[in-house]
Write a protein that holds these residues in place. Sequence first.
Motif, PDB file in Angstrom:
ATOM      1  N   GLN A  47       0.892  -1.488  -0.023  1.00 23.89           N
ATOM      2  CA  GLN A  47      -0.349   0.070  -0.233  1.00 23.89           C
ATOM      3  C   GLN A  47       1.008   1.310   0.257  1.00 23.89           C
ATOM      4  O   GLN A  47       0.593   1.928  -0.720  1.00 23.89           O
ATOM      5  CB  GLN A  47      -0.922   0.032   1.488  1.00 23.89           C
ATOM      6  CG  GLN A  47      -2.220   1.120   1.162  1.00 23.89           C
ATOM      7  CD  GLN A  47      -3.268   0.386   2.004  1.00 23.89           C
ATOM      8  OE1 GLN A  47      -3.687  -0.033   2.266  1.00 23.89           O
ATOM      9  NE2 GLN A  47      -3.440   1.798   1.496  1.00 23.89           N
ATOM     10  N   GLY A  51       1.123   3.888  -2.792  1.00 27.61           N
ATOM     11  CA  GLY A  51       0.701   5.747  -2.588  1.00 27.61           C
ATOM     12  C   GLY A  51       2.208   6.354  -2.900  1.00 27.61           C
ATOM     13  O   GLY A  51       1.964   7.632  -2.652  1.00 27.61           O
ATOM     14  N   TYR A  81      -3.261   8.838   4.496  1.00 29.16           N
ATOM     15  CA  TYR A  81      -3.246   7.582   3.585  1.00 29.16           C
ATOM     16  C   TYR A  81      -3.543   6.468   4.262  1.00 29.16           C
ATOM     17  O   TYR A  81      -5.011   5.670   3.236  1.00 29.16           O
ATOM     18  CB  TYR A  81      -2.078   7.961   2.823  1.00 29.16           C
ATOM     19  CG  TYR A  81      -2.050   6.591   1.646  1.00 29.16           C
ATOM     20  CD1 TYR A  81      -2.650   7.076   0.050  1.00 29.16           C
ATOM     21  CD2 TYR A  81      -1.407   5.480   1.716  1.00 29.16           C
ATOM     22  CE1 TYR A  81      -2.570   5.918  -1.111  1.00 29.16           C
ATOM     23  CE2 TYR A  81      -1.572   4.823   0.460  1.00 29.16           C
ATOM     24  CZ  TYR A  81      -2.249   4.702  -1.113  1.00 29.16           C
ATOM     25  OH  TYR A  81      -2.261   3.706  -1.382  1.00 29.16           O
TER      26      TYR A  81
END
Length: 169
Positions: A47, A51, A81
């Motif tokens: 992730q 990002g 985020y």
Amino acid sequence: MHLSKFTDYALRVCLYLGAHPERLVPISEMARAHDLSQSNLMKVVHQLVEGGFLSSTRGRSGGIRLARPAEEIRLGAVARYMESDGAMVDCSSCILRGSCGLVPALHEARMAFFAVLDSQTLDRAVKSHPRMLPILRSAADKQGSGACGAAPATAPARPRRVEDPTPVK
């Protein structure tokens, strides 16, 4: 405000990488250093790569590193985020849904929380406590910080004292 474990792990990953900007770091090394599940860290790292916070290199001598210098990464951006835009409370079954004066206050508190984190860079966090950087660097040394496949260092044998009746194996 409570951060999820996913965000906690993401911040730990970023701190660890901020302490090792000179090299690619294997996920397995960070998992051992923080005593976390490697599979969970892989999800977090994936992730963070998506990002734009981390970059990854596959292969035998691969690993991960910060995608940009630590002084350019804001802790608030990482936390925001990872946390997404989820509500702080679940209003779906509340009788006040749509008529509650608490929701705006919670939103304002959340924004203030992230504003404080936005004022802090990863670099500042890594250097903010005099023991942090040495701890993160020694964790790598203890893990065999060479290649990706380096085996973890074995624990030294417990020194035997005269009054210790435990036999040495």
